[in-house]
Design a protein around this motif. Structure first.
Motif, short mmCIF file in Angstrom:
data_model
loop_
_atom_site.label_atom_id
_atom_site.label_comp_id
_atom_site.label_asym_id
_atom_site.label_seq_id
_atom_site.Cartn_x
_atom_site.Cartn_y
_atom_site.Cartn_z
N ILE A 71 -5.72 5.48 -4.40
CA ILE A 71 -4.84 4.33 -4.55
C ILE A 71 -3.65 4.53 -3.62
CG2 ILE A 71 -3.32 3.06 -6.14
CD1 ILE A 71 -5.21 3.93 -8.41
N VAL A 72 -3.31 3.50 -2.86
CA VAL A 72 -2.19 3.57 -1.92
C VAL A 72 -1.22 2.44 -2.23
CG1 VAL A 72 -1.50 3.62 0.50
CG2 VAL A 72 -3.76 4.47 -0.16
N CYS A 73 0.03 2.80 -2.53
CA CYS A 73 1.08 1.83 -2.84
C CYS A 73 2.13 1.89 -1.73
CB CYS A 73 1.72 2.15 -4.19
SG CYS A 73 0.58 2.02 -5.59
N LEU A 74 2.32 0.78 -1.03
CA LEU A 74 3.21 0.76 0.13
C LEU A 74 4.28 -0.31 -0.04
CD1 LEU A 74 0.57 0.91 3.03
CD2 LEU A 74 1.71 2.83 1.89
N GLN A 75 5.45 -0.03 0.53
CA GLN A 75 6.53 -1.01 0.62
C GLN A 75 6.93 -1.19 2.08
OE1 GLN A 75 7.46 1.99 -1.43
NE2 GLN A 75 6.07 1.09 -2.93
N GLU A 76 7.64 -2.28 2.35
CA GLU A 76 8.10 -2.64 3.70
C GLU A 76 6.93 -2.74 4.67
OE1 GLU A 76 11.56 -1.03 5.52
OE2 GLU A 76 12.67 -0.84 3.64
N GLY B 288 6.62 -6.88 2.76
CA GLY B 288 6.36 -6.95 1.33
C GLY B 288 5.66 -5.70 0.83
N CYS B 289 5.14 -5.79 -0.37
CA CYS B 289 4.41 -4.68 -1.00
C CYS B 289 2.91 -4.85 -0.76
CB CYS B 289 4.68 -4.65 -2.50
SG CYS B 289 6.39 -4.26 -2.94
N ALA B 290 2.24 -3.73 -0.65
CA ALA B 290 0.78 -3.72 -0.51
C ALA B 290 0.19 -2.68 -1.45
CB ALA B 290 0.36 -3.43 0.93
N LEU B 291 -0.95 -3.00 -2.02
CA LEU B 291 -1.64 -2.09 -2.92
C LEU B 291 -3.10 -2.02 -2.49
CD1 LEU B 291 -1.23 -2.07 -6.82
CD2 LEU B 291 -3.31 -1.33 -5.68
N PHE B 292 -3.58 -0.82 -2.23
CA PHE B 292 -4.97 -0.59 -1.85
C PHE B 292 -5.63 0.33 -2.88
CE2 PHE B 292 -2.66 -1.30 2.11
CZ PHE B 292 -3.46 -2.22 2.77
N TYR B 293 -6.90 0.07 -3.18
CA TYR B 293 -7.67 0.99 -4.02
C TYR B 293 -9.05 1.18 -3.41
CZ TYR B 293 -10.06 -3.10 -5.97
OH TYR B 293 -10.79 -4.26 -6.12
#
Length: 439
Positions: free
Chosen positions: A193-198, A238-243
């Motif tokens: 799981i990858v949680c990214l901002q900006e 924005g925010c991004a969420l990868f799984y």
């Protein structure tokens, strides 16, 4: 064929714009701008006054921004920004659910391409995985660990156009190389799981590459991104969420616009309910980025309270709809909170009825102290060394197996972040968690 051309050849097989003409050695996916500058009409509210009067947010005004692709990278039409965000929960269809036509990339080969493209840069300092000492044994683990990465990757438009890192060479911020360094960090650790901002290069860089590496992605732009104030920007951040699609299947995605004192703000969150295919357990994952800067502590606290309230509602609904649930829905919240542990929003999360704890406290000797910093930068206003980034988890139903250590001051170097070997002004955080089996 040089490494950038080999990597570009891989990327040309994916569903992105085709390459034309020659490619420079360090370019990852130089896509010519087939789309002219896009005029995006955005509504923006008086949220900047919330922290001053705690009462503002009157009538909306309308602004028009001319958005051009950053450098040679093309981008999609950012239609999400064109609409006014009037509700707290944004009902948006998740992106790119059909991956059947994507050509899969070999992560080892792509990692080698990144390393070759970065051969002129200083070697990235090695970071060890640390297994917390004196941690109480967990004898009821269910299934293999889940690796989670949290990272504010620094929006390209802000890094080059607004942040003013006075000790960082401009060449170190060049997107044609900096994106390699970000991808190298992700590929080195292979998180589930990858949680990214900006993130302001989601559609033209991260979504296609991560999709071809076996990830599903979701992106939510800020209603009024500061990137749009920068000439030659690549759209809003924005925010991004990868799984990982091999590890999880998606049950629910919710896009939230955070509120403060019942007023909508410019900050957002993505929440997903994931089904672990190895354990048949559910995991709720959230990513957010709270309001920045000193003087906005009350707004951050209110945003955190709003997010916690939403998470309580979401997790209770998912428990009720899942007959396999044991009554405790595990939760992970990742984000750049822009708040030191002394702030009220941190205390809200620590004392929440959701039973959250901060994973990185486990690196300290007393298991109660956060790292000394997760960001360290030098701007015209001075040097700033702060702990702002966190991975929160429900300690009753999840256990932390190991964490990626924090680089030392010597490893970071006198010019601080970002730099030639650190692509962002924030450090990536990473931990392995496991489900606790109900006794």
């Amino acid at each position: 064929m040089n490494p950038a051309r080999r990597c570009s050849a891989l990327l040309s097989q994916m569903c992105i714009s085709s390459l034309e003409g020659s490619t420079t050695r360090r370019a990852l996916s130089p896509v010519p701008s087939a789309i002219p500058p896009v005029e995006i009409r955005c509504h923006y509210h008086g949220w900047e006054n919330i922290g001053r009067s705690l009462k503002s947010g009157g009538a909306s005004t309308r602004g028009t921004v001319s958005v051009s692709p950053m450098g040679s990278n093309g981008s999609r039409l950012y239609s999400a920004v064109a609409q006014t965000l009037n509700s707290n929960t944004l009902d948006q269809t998740d992106e790119n659910l059909d991956h059947k036509n994507l050509t899969e990339l070999d992560p080892d080969q792509l990692l080698r391409e990144c390393e070759e493209a970065l051969r002129r840069r200083p070697a990235r300092p090695h970071r060890d995985l640390i297994y917390p000492q004196d941690a109480p044994p967990c004898r009821h683990k269910l299934g293999p660990s889940i690796r989670i990465m949290q990272w504010n990757i620094l929006a390209q438009a802000l890094g080059e156009g607004k942040d003013g890192f006075i000790r960082c060479p401009l060449e170190a911020l060049n997107w044609s190389e900096r994106k390699y360094l970000i991808l190298e960090e992700i590929l080195t650790h292979r998180p589930d799981i990858v949680c990214l901002q900006e993130v302001d290069h989601y559609h033209d860089t991260f979504q296609p590459i991560m999709a071809s590496l076996g990830y599903h992605g979701s992106f939510l732009a800020k209603p009024w991104s500061p990137c749009l104030d920068v000439e030659q920007n690549n759209g809003p951040d924005g925010c991004a969420l990868f799984y990982s699609r091999s590890r999880f299947s998606l049950q629910t995605t919710l896009h939230l616009r955070l509120s403060a004192m019942m007023l909508p703000t410019n900050q957002v969150a993505i929440v997903q309910i994931l089904n672990c295919q190895l354990t048949s357990k559910q995991l709720c994952v959230a990513v957010t980025h709270l309001k920045a800067r000193s003087g906005w502590e009350r707004v951050r606290s209110a945003q955190g309270a709003n997010l916690l309230q939403s998470l309580r509602s979401i997790t209770s609904r998912s428990r009720g709809s899942n007959v396999r649930s044991s009554g405790t829905n595990p939760l992970v919240v990742c984000g750049d909170f822009n708040a030191e542990p002394s702030e009220d929003v941190y205390r809200r999360f620590r004392s929440s009825p959701l039973g959250l704890d901060s994973a990185y406290k486990l690196l300290s000797a007393d298991r109660q102290t956060e790292p000394p910093y997760t960001t360290w930068k030098i701007r015209p206003t001075g040097e700033s060394c702060s702990t702002l980034d966190y991975i929160w988890y429900t300690h009753d139903s999840l256990s932390v197996d190991c964490l990626l250590d924090i680089p030392t001051e010597e490893q970071i170097g006198p010019d601080r972040l970002p730099s030639f070997h650190y692509p962002s002004d924030h450090l990536s955080l990473l931990c392995d968690i496991s489900f606790k089996e109900a006794p």
